[in-house]
Design a protein around this motif. Structure first.
Motif, PDB file in Angstrom:
ATOM      1  N   ASP A 238      33.425   6.811 -48.747  1.00  0.00           N
ATOM      2  CA  ASP A 238      32.631   5.663 -48.290  1.00  0.00           C
ATOM      3  C   ASP A 238      31.923   4.914 -49.420  1.00  0.00           C
ATOM      4  O   ASP A 238      31.490   3.780 -49.221  1.00  0.00           O
ATOM      5  CB  ASP A 238      31.577   6.126 -47.272  1.00  0.00           C
ATOM      6  CG  ASP A 238      32.192   6.485 -45.915  1.00  0.00           C
ATOM      7  OD1 ASP A 238      33.413   6.294 -45.745  1.00  0.00           O
ATOM      8  OD2 ASP A 238      31.450   6.955 -45.038  1.00  0.00           O
TER       9      ASP A 238
ATOM     10  N   ALA B  70      36.831   9.749 -42.732  1.00  0.00           N
ATOM     11  CA  ALA B  70      36.972  11.004 -43.485  1.00  0.00           C
ATOM     12  C   ALA B  70      38.419  11.227 -43.910  1.00  0.00           C
ATOM     13  O   ALA B  70      38.680  11.729 -45.012  1.00  0.00           O
ATOM     14  CB  ALA B  70      36.470  12.169 -42.632  1.00  0.00           C
ATOM     15  N   HIS B  71      39.349  10.854 -43.053  1.00  0.00           N
ATOM     16  CA  HIS B  71      40.762  11.038 -43.386  1.00  0.00           C
ATOM     17  C   HIS B  71      41.119  10.243 -44.657  1.00  0.00           C
ATOM     18  O   HIS B  71      41.765  10.765 -45.567  1.00  0.00           O
ATOM     19  CB  HIS B  71      41.626  10.593 -42.203  1.00  0.00           C
ATOM     20  CG  HIS B  71      43.095  10.720 -42.445  1.00  0.00           C
ATOM     21  ND1 HIS B  71      43.694  11.932 -42.681  1.00  0.00           N
ATOM     22  CD2 HIS B  71      44.089   9.785 -42.520  1.00  0.00           C
ATOM     23  CE1 HIS B  71      44.999  11.743 -42.889  1.00  0.00           C
ATOM     24  NE2 HIS B  71      45.259  10.452 -42.807  1.00  0.00           N
TER      25      HIS B  71
ATOM     26  N   LYS C  93      41.173  17.587 -31.075  1.00  0.00           N
ATOM     27  CA  LYS C  93      40.057  17.222 -31.975  1.00  0.00           C
ATOM     28  C   LYS C  93      39.163  18.437 -32.226  1.00  0.00           C
ATOM     29  O   LYS C  93      38.658  18.641 -33.332  1.00  0.00           O
ATOM     30  CB  LYS C  93      39.264  16.071 -31.342  1.00  0.00           C
ATOM     31  CG  LYS C  93      38.266  15.415 -32.285  1.00  0.00           C
ATOM     32  CD  LYS C  93      37.817  14.053 -31.797  1.00  0.00           C
ATOM     33  CE  LYS C  93      36.709  13.507 -32.659  1.00  0.00           C
ATOM     34  NZ  LYS C  93      37.002  12.220 -33.278  1.00  0.00           N
TER      35      LYS C  93
ATOM     36  N   ALA D 271      34.757  13.707 -49.154  1.00  0.00           N
ATOM     37  CA  ALA D 271      35.483  13.311 -50.357  1.00  0.00           C
ATOM     38  C   ALA D 271      35.153  14.244 -51.517  1.00  0.00           C
ATOM     39  O   ALA D 271      36.047  14.673 -52.256  1.00  0.00           O
ATOM     40  CB  ALA D 271      35.141  11.868 -50.726  1.00  0.00           C
TER      41      ALA D 271
ATOM     42  N   SER E  51      28.441  16.217 -51.693  1.00  0.00           N
ATOM     43  CA  SER E  51      29.066  17.425 -51.118  1.00  0.00           C
ATOM     44  C   SER E  51      29.535  17.127 -49.694  1.00  0.00           C
ATOM     45  O   SER E  51      29.394  17.936 -48.789  1.00  0.00           O
ATOM     46  CB  SER E  51      28.115  18.624 -51.164  1.00  0.00           C
ATOM     47  OG  SER E  51      26.888  18.316 -50.548  1.00  0.00           O
TER      48      SER E  51
ATOM     49  N   VAL F  83      21.418  12.098 -57.516  1.00  0.00           N
ATOM     50  CA  VAL F  83      21.755  11.164 -58.594  1.00  0.00           C
ATOM     51  C   VAL F  83      20.898   9.909 -58.436  1.00  0.00           C
ATOM     52  O   VAL F  83      20.720   9.393 -57.331  1.00  0.00           O
ATOM     53  CB  VAL F  83      23.267  10.837 -58.549  1.00  0.00           C
ATOM     54  CG1 VAL F  83      23.600   9.663 -59.454  1.00  0.00           C
ATOM     55  CG2 VAL F  83      24.066  12.067 -58.942  1.00  0.00           C
TER      56      VAL F  83
HETATM   57  C1  LIG Z   1      29.597  10.060 -35.585  1.00  0.00           C
HETATM   58  C2  LIG Z   1      30.704   9.946 -36.587  1.00  0.00           C
HETATM   59  C3  LIG Z   1      31.995  10.234 -36.215  1.00  0.00           C
HETATM   60  C4  LIG Z   1      33.040  10.122 -37.131  1.00  0.00           C
HETATM   61  N1  LIG Z   1      34.293  10.444 -36.732  1.00  0.00           N
HETATM   62  C5  LIG Z   1      35.302  10.427 -37.636  1.00  0.00           C
HETATM   63  C6  LIG Z   1      36.617  10.860 -37.257  1.00  0.00           C
HETATM   64  O1  LIG Z   1      36.852  11.245 -36.103  1.00  0.00           O
HETATM   65  N2  LIG Z   1      37.584  10.833 -38.201  1.00  0.00           N
HETATM   66  C7  LIG Z   1      37.346  10.409 -39.476  1.00  0.00           C
HETATM   67  O2  LIG Z   1      38.286  10.422 -40.293  1.00  0.00           O
HETATM   68  N3  LIG Z   1      36.124   9.971 -39.860  1.00  0.00           N
HETATM   69  C8  LIG Z   1      35.101   9.981 -38.974  1.00  0.00           C
HETATM   70  N4  LIG Z   1      33.830   9.580 -39.352  1.00  0.00           N
HETATM   71  C9  LIG Z   1      33.616   8.985 -40.682  1.00  0.00           C
HETATM   72  C10 LIG Z   1      33.432  10.031 -41.758  1.00  0.00           C
HETATM   73  O3  LIG Z   1      32.469  10.977 -41.388  1.00  0.00           O
HETATM   74  C11 LIG Z   1      33.041   9.358 -43.070  1.00  0.00           C
HETATM   75  O4  LIG Z   1      33.978   8.371 -43.397  1.00  0.00           O
HETATM   76  C12 LIG Z   1      32.973  10.435 -44.160  1.00  0.00           C
HETATM   77  O5  LIG Z   1      31.846  11.247 -43.947  1.00  0.00           O
HETATM   78  C13 LIG Z   1      32.937   9.812 -45.552  1.00  0.00           C
HETATM   79  O6  LIG Z   1      32.952  10.859 -46.484  1.00  0.00           O
HETATM   80  P1  LIG Z   1      32.225  10.727 -47.898  1.00  0.00           P
HETATM   81  O7  LIG Z   1      32.468  12.019 -48.574  1.00  0.00           O
HETATM   82  O8  LIG Z   1      32.618   9.478 -48.550  1.00  0.00           O
HETATM   83  O9  LIG Z   1      30.673  10.573 -47.562  1.00  0.00           O
HETATM   84  P2  LIG Z   1      29.672  11.552 -46.839  1.00  0.00           P
HETATM   85  O10 LIG Z   1      30.385  12.446 -45.891  1.00  0.00           O
HETATM   86  O11 LIG Z   1      28.602  10.661 -46.304  1.00  0.00           O
HETATM   87  O12 LIG Z   1      29.088  12.472 -47.994  1.00  0.00           O
HETATM   88  C14 LIG Z   1      28.238  11.951 -48.978  1.00  0.00           C
HETATM   89  C15 LIG Z   1      27.665  13.092 -49.790  1.00  0.00           C
HETATM   90  O13 LIG Z   1      26.933  12.588 -50.884  1.00  0.00           O
HETATM   91  C16 LIG Z   1      25.660  13.203 -50.938  1.00  0.00           C
HETATM   92  N5  LIG Z   1      24.723  12.266 -51.577  1.00  0.00           N
HETATM   93  C17 LIG Z   1      24.154  11.175 -51.030  1.00  0.00           C
HETATM   94  N6  LIG Z   1      23.350  10.586 -51.934  1.00  0.00           N
HETATM   95  C18 LIG Z   1      23.411  11.322 -53.060  1.00  0.00           C
HETATM   96  C19 LIG Z   1      22.809  11.226 -54.336  1.00  0.00           C
HETATM   97  N7  LIG Z   1      21.943  10.239 -54.634  1.00  0.00           N
HETATM   98  N8  LIG Z   1      23.084  12.177 -55.248  1.00  0.00           N
HETATM   99  C20 LIG Z   1      23.953  13.182 -54.975  1.00  0.00           C
HETATM  100  N9  LIG Z   1      24.561  13.310 -53.783  1.00  0.00           N
HETATM  101  C21 LIG Z   1      24.300  12.395 -52.842  1.00  0.00           C
HETATM  102  C22 LIG Z   1      25.339  13.522 -49.493  1.00  0.00           C
HETATM  103  O14 LIG Z   1      24.351  14.517 -49.402  1.00  0.00           O
HETATM  104  C23 LIG Z   1      26.708  13.976 -49.006  1.00  0.00           C
HETATM  105  O15 LIG Z   1      26.917  15.323 -49.356  1.00  0.00           O
HETATM  106  C24 LIG Z   1      32.771   9.695 -38.453  1.00  0.00           C
HETATM  107  C25 LIG Z   1      31.462   9.412 -38.831  1.00  0.00           C
HETATM  108  C26 LIG Z   1      30.433   9.541 -37.930  1.00  0.00           C
HETATM  109  C27 LIG Z   1      29.026   9.270 -38.372  1.00  0.00           C
END
Ligand SMILES: Cc1cc2nc3c(=O)[nH]c(=O)nc-3n(C[C@H](O)[C@H](O)[C@H](O)COP(=O)(O)OP(=O)(O)OC[C@H]3O[C@@H](n4cnc5c(N)ncnc54)[C@H](O)[C@@H]3O)c2cc1C
Length: 380
Positions: free
Chosen positions: A290, A304-305, A368, A17, A14, A82
């Motif tokens: 990620d 995140a983008h 921002k 992505a 959640s 998961v």
């Molecule tokens: C300090 C900081 C600053 C950042 N600044 C930027 C920025 O300015 N611009 C930008 O584009 N990006 C930025 N990022 C990067 C961005 O936050 C990540 O690339 C982004 O969060 C990736 O999204 P995601 O959905 O892949 O993973 P996540 O956001 O990590 O979400 C993963 C999800 O999966 C869930 N999950 C984990 N394990 C399990 C499991 N076993 N079963 C079910 N669910 C699970 C988690 O609870 C979570 O809801 C920053 C990151 C950090 C830490």
């Protein structure tokens, strides 16, 4: 493959992505049963973690409860973690039992590689709100000393690092100490195994970032492998130094549950996707954010983008699959970020055409903040 009308679709996670995938999948498949599996019904807005030490944001500002979003989009939230995925994605093992689907988008984020000796002595701020609050408390308690800030990578997955955010913590802490009138009591040291940190953001970025460090009196120790940490020590390949506060982000790999899965992995341990975000050799199973390793330019970072672009691509292509049509939408590669210094922001945009990098501007700091507000509004 089944008819889309009766399909049960799963999304894992959640975060950025997962929610973009959920929103777009609902648009594409109005009749489908969509279940989203994650341990908490909330989104943590990581990009604003950098503003916790200065109190510009409180932890509650960065956490959005998703119940309204789920009901608006008719998404069933399954409260579970998961633990494995099998049958090329059609079966999911969770802490709440086994689930089966007709299509899947995996978006459960990455995991930091915490193997370095003594890593427990370093704060890993990109892991979430708790470590950032802990390091903020430590910073407040310190009367002076050395603050060491660095990041590493995953040599087998060069995009799997958190460089931008660590520059933000570096410059943000410098600005905060100046505001508090106690910068002169601290030495700040940046350390990184690369000779030119930040090159992924653009060819000229390292030189500009290093100049900003010099202008702010931040010492840079570059080109030395990070060997480990002591309770007040940073050990590099050729030297070690004492530090009263250590912030270090290791490189990333894929989620732990992949160990119990039959999904193909990249050399760096992420889920291997093709240019349509489909997991290789797993029809109907897609990955975004990620967790995945995607073909594309070497400069594309995990952010995140990018996660949002991949998630939208995955939702469109999963819908094509359900409609028994070949995937057509490829991932668009693009890097956009604002590296914040607490009072200014540096806009960086990179595409195949080149890099745009503006000098630090006050308006970009506010841009921002506005972006955060607009982004979170869609989930409130
Ligand atoms: C300090 C900081 C600053 C950042 N600044 C930027 C920025 O300015 N611009 C930008 O584009 N990006 C930025 N990022 C990067 C961005 O936050 C990540 O690339 C982004 O969060 C990736 O999204 P995601 O959905 O892949 O993973 P996540 O956001 O990590 O979400 C993963 C999800 O999966 C869930 N999950 C984990 N394990 C399990 C499991 N076993 N079963 C079910 N669910 C699970 C988690 O609870 C979570 O809801 C920053 C990151 C950090 C830490």
């Amino acid at each position: 493959m089944t008819s889309s009308t009766a399909s049960t679709l799963h999304i894992i996670g959640s975060g950025f992505a997962a929610l973009t995938a959920a929103k777009n999948l609902r648009k594409q498949q109005p009749q489908a049963r969509i279940q989203l599996i994650s341990p908490r019904d909330e989104l943590v807005y990581y990009p604003s973690l950098i503003w916790l030490p200065s109190d510009l944001r409180k932890p509650s500002d960065l956490t959005v409860n998703l119940n309204n979003f789920f009901s608006r989009n008719q998404i069933e939230w399954v409260e579970a973690s998961v633990t494995g995925v099998s049958a090329q994605g059609r079966s999911i093992q969770t802490s709440a039992g086994e689930l089966h689907n007709d299509g899947l988008i995996i978006a459960s984020g990455g995991r930091f590689i915490k193997k370095l000796p003594g890593i427990e002595h370093a704060f890993t701020p990109c892991e979430g709100i708790d470590p950032v609050m802990a390091l903020s408390d430590r910073l407040t308690q310190l009367d002076g000393g050395t603050i060491a800030i660095g990041f590493g990578g995953n040599p087998k997955e060069p995009s799997a690092m958190r460089g931008g955010p660590m520059f933000e913590f570096l410059f943000g802490i410098d600005t905060l100490l100046r505001r508090q009138g106690r910068r002169d009591k601290f030495k700040i040291v940046f350390f990184n195994p690369a000779e030119e940190p930040g090159k992924r953001l653009g060819e000229k970025v390292p030189q500009k970032i290093l100049k900003m460090m010099t202008d702010r009196g931040i010492e840079a120790k570059l080109g030395q492998k990070v060997m480990g940490f002591g309770s007040k020590q940073v050990q590099l390949a050729n030297e070690s130094f004492t530090a009263d506060l250590i912030l270090f982000m290791p490189g990333m790999t894929g989620p732990a549950w992949l160990a119990n899965s039959d999904l193909p992995l990249s050399p760096g341990g992420m889920i291997q996707a093709d240019e349509f975000t489909q997991v290789v050799d797993c029809p109907g199973t897609f990955v975004a954010g990620d967790s995945g390793s995607f073909p594309g330019p070497e400069w594309q970072p995990k952010q995140a983008h990018a996660a949002d672009i991949q998630a939208k691509t995955a939702a469109i292509n999963l819908s094509q699959y359900l409609n028994q049509k070949p995937a057509q939408t490829k991932i668009k590669h693009e890097l956009i970020c604002i590296v914040d210094t607490l009072d200014k922001g540096i806009l960086i945009k990179r595409t195949d055409k080149g890099t745009l990098m503006l000098p630090p501007l006050r308006i970009m700091h506010y841009a921002k903040r506005v972006f955060e507000k607009l982004y979170l509004r869609q989930y409130r």
